[in-house]
Each structure stands twice: as C-alpha cells, then as structure tokens.
Scaffold this active site. Structure first.
Site, PDB file in Angstrom:
ATOM      1  N   ASP A  58     138.470  82.160  45.925  1.00  0.00           N
ATOM      2  CA  ASP A  58     136.911  82.612  45.801  1.00  0.00           C
ATOM      3  C   ASP A  58     136.450  83.415  47.332  1.00  0.00           C
ATOM      4  O   ASP A  58     136.941  83.062  48.347  1.00  0.00           O
ATOM      5  CB  ASP A  58     136.028  81.379  45.578  1.00  0.00           C
ATOM      6  CG  ASP A  58     136.335  81.103  43.950  1.00  0.00           C
ATOM      7  OD1 ASP A  58     136.667  81.940  43.198  1.00  0.00           O
ATOM      8  OD2 ASP A  58     136.142  79.900  43.713  1.00  0.00           O
ATOM      9  N   TYR A 102     145.906  72.687  47.992  1.00  0.00           N
ATOM     10  CA  TYR A 102     144.664  73.174  48.890  1.00  0.00           C
ATOM     11  C   TYR A 102     144.456  71.827  49.966  1.00  0.00           C
ATOM     12  O   TYR A 102     144.835  70.908  49.477  1.00  0.00           O
ATOM     13  CB  TYR A 102     143.609  73.337  47.751  1.00  0.00           C
ATOM     14  CG  TYR A 102     143.926  74.736  47.149  1.00  0.00           C
ATOM     15  CD1 TYR A 102     142.856  75.597  47.726  1.00  0.00           C
ATOM     16  CD2 TYR A 102     144.300  74.797  45.956  1.00  0.00           C
ATOM     17  CE1 TYR A 102     143.085  76.897  47.181  1.00  0.00           C
ATOM     18  CE2 TYR A 102     144.505  76.028  45.251  1.00  0.00           C
ATOM     19  CZ  TYR A 102     143.818  77.266  45.882  1.00  0.00           C
ATOM     20  OH  TYR A 102     143.826  78.288  45.378  1.00  0.00           O
TER      21      TYR A 102
END
Lengths: 244, 244
Positions: free
Chosen positions: A52, A110
C-alpha cells in the site's frame, strides 16, 4: 525468452504503493520506467506483493521478460542509475521462464515498527508508527500467538478487497522490544488487504485493555471486521522477507 | 527572569541549518515560532551550535528567557504540539539566569555516518553518506588518532568562516564499523566551519591512498586548507552529544 528476477529494497514514503495507477507515482511505475530506459522497450514488471501507499520493503522481488542479452550485473548497475534514491536493486538473476514473483512465493514476512516513547522520534517519522503509551511487549507477544494457524482471516481484511478466499496460514507471529522500538513480526502464506495493520491495531487495543488477549481467537472465528481493532498507519509496515 | 534550557533532537534534512536566516526554513526559526505560540511573545532562542543545512542532531541544547510561569513539563508538551515531526523537544529545565547553551558548553561530540556498500540504502538517503568502495575501518581509526590534541585546525576550516582563533582541542576521535555502516566519532571543545566534514573527507582520501595516514599531522601543521581532503556531504553528520 529470458526471465529476470530482481531483488529490491524501497522506502515507500513517496509512493502510492507498488502497483501502477493513473496519475500516481508508484514503485512499479518507477521500475518500469527504469527498465524501459535500460532495455529500450516497455516491459511489464511483475511484483511479489501489492504494498500500500507509504509501506516499505526491506526485501521485495519482481520479474520481467526480455530477449535482450544484457548481463545480470549490468542490469543491476544500469537500473540503479535510472532509479530514484529511495528504490534500490540489490540483485538480478535469470530464472526459469514460467517463474512469477507473486504466484511462486511460498510465504512472506512483514514487520511493523512502533516507536514507543512519550516523545516522537524525528528520524522515524516515515518509518515507524509513534505510540506514546507504554506497550507491554510480553502481553502483546502472548496475544500474537493466537494469530498462528490456518484460519479464515476475514475479520482482519479491510473493505474494498476483491479477494473471495480469505483463508490464510500464519506460520509465525511475535512481538519483541528493542529499546524504545516495539516490533511485530508475522509470516504467512499470503496476506489479506490491510491484514498486518489490523493485527497491529488489535494488539494495541489489547494493550489498552479494549480487547482481551484471549478473545483474538473469537474475533478470528467471528469473521467480522467490526470485532477486530483499528487499522494501524501505513508508515510502520515493512515487507521484510519473501520465501520461494 | 526564568532561563529555560531545552534538549532537542532534529532531522536536519528539511532545514537550512540551525540559525535564523531571511527566506529560509531553519530549526531556530521553527523553534522560535513554537515558543511564540506557547508563550505569546517573540523570544530569542540561543542554540549550542550553528549546524549547517542538512546536518542532524541526536542531542541539541538551546535556551531562552521568559517571565511566564508555565511548568517545564507543560513547556515540553506544548512545544512538541507546535513543532513539525522532524524536531522534538525531549526535556526542559530551569537553569541559572546567566547560562548560555553555546558559551557554557565544555565540549561536543559529532558522529558522521557512512553507508559503505556497493548499493545505496533507500532508508538512509538523508541520514548517511553513501560511499561504495570498501573502507578499511582499522586504517581510518589509526589515521583518526592524529586529530587528537590541541592544534591550530585552520587546514580543516572552510573559507567563509569569520573565526580568527582556529586552535581547538580534539579530545577523542575514532572510526568503527557496524555492519555496512562506518561511523566516525569526534569530540572537541569546539569545531571550526565544516571541520568534521573535512576530517571525514581526509579520512576517505587516506582510504583511497591519496593521503598517507602519517601525513595528517603535517596537514594540520601546514594550516593550509588545500592540503586536507574534500568536504564530505552534510547528510551524514549528526551533533551527537553536548557536554556542560
């Protein structure tokens, strides 16, 4: 046809995420421009993940196909010379013709960084989320264990996602403290839209006593986004490792 | 009259250094605006050092005088609420009325960070200098020892300085490696214009074989800027510690 796999690192602050969009500066757009400058033709670059806006990558892989015979070493140098300072190519290797950076990926890790101090850190404005109240990393680490397993993670998926299969396998999840930085780390075979950021928001809600650590399993089973925590801001999130 | 001493940290990337200048965004300018917003009057803020454009501070002290009785704790909160994210106030204390952040400082330590890897680091664009050829940190550390002592450092002062007394005492100097980051650290009772950046440029010239490590003492004695190395770029430099 050669299929070239690139290993990247990028600071996502200036970009509207990975994926090319009309009228927006994106990492894929910058990379395809650099590839075009080096190879003399427009080539689609396939990424391993659609990060994003504002999200970073310590490690990111992508690939593209070409007939041109430029050596991998020269590709690295030439691409870096044509990329801005916040995107770097660390390696290039020739892979089998049907390799795809996204579909061949087995899992990804992540990390989410929180600057956990009363006062903001002027050097981490765009690379960590500031949270001023003391986080209990042991409590959060215990809570994070509830994410591990194969579940329908629909409760941890933002509206706007077109994905229909929301089952994912989380292989590892942990929270550690390094000085004033608290780091959430999670590895899964795939991630839903905003999944890591909603996990972080949920952990922060656990710290605040708004969610009980033992309720995370119920939240998962409810498959209802309304039961999970807030979506933590983008700038703390890094794609950290991609496993093939 | 109260004399308030502030402890700051700032990321200098966006600023034309500490000192207020016409038509330029400076750290002092931002701080005086925040002080004016909180105290309702324009007050001069005296800094401990005139850092250059793009130079950072891990620790910085400044002071200003006021009759207002706002508590030190409230001053920290209110100033932070009125400062941009790249400048933070960490502490405020009331000091004796004649205390001056610059004149009362006994010594300062600067660090200079070099990202020493073939490929640039997208996260250190503005907070380290990129040098792609391998640096020998042991050689540089040996060379740095020649800076220690009380000398006329005129050879390590850029043109444009109005200072007439160029004698300074360097108390400590070292070079260490932390992974791909090489860090030069130097403490002195005072620094001339660009002194640390010329020291770093000289050390890089030692690594390149352009200057012999045993010649640094001769360069100092020559008092001739032309004999020292290049001026390393601003973005790797941090004021790290101020001693009172």
């Amino acid at each position: 046809m050669r299929n070239l796999k690139l290993k990247l690192m990028y600071n996502g602050k200036a970009y509207h995420g990975w994926q090319v969009q009309a009228n927006a500066d994106t990492v894929q757009g910058r990379l395809e421009s650099a590839v075009e400058a080096v190879f003399g033709e427009h080539l689609t670059v396939y990424g391993c993940s659609r990060t994003d806006a504002g999200v970073h990558a310590n490690e990111y892989f992508c690939n593209f196909r070409t007939e041109k015979s430029i050596s991998c070493e020269s590709v690295v140098k030439a691409l870096n010379a044509n990329l801005p300072d916040d995107i770097a190519v660390f390696a290039c290797e020739e892979v089998r013709e049907d390799f795809h950076s996204r579909f061949d990926c087995k899992s990804k890790r992540y990390v989410y960084k929180i600057w956990n101090s009363q006062i903001k850190n002027p050097f981490l404005t765009h690379t960590a989320c500031h949270y001023k109240y003391r986080l209990d990393e042991n409590l959060l680490n215990e809570a994070a264990q509830s994410f591990i397993g194969t579940y329908d993670f629909k409760a941890f998926c933002s509206a706007g996602s077109s994905v229909t299969d929301t089952v994912r396998t989380v292989k590892a999840a942990s929270v550690v403290r390094q000085g004033d930085t608290v780091i959430f780390s999670v590895e899964a075979d795939g991630f839903l839209y905003n999944m890591v950021r909603i996990m972080v928001g949920t952990l922060i809600n656990v710290n605040e006593g708004k969610i009980d650590k033992n309720d995370i399993q119920y939240i998962i089973r409810s498959a209802d986004r309304a039961n999970a925590g807030v979506t933590a801001p983008a700038q703390g999130l890094f794609l950290d490792k991609v496993f093939y």
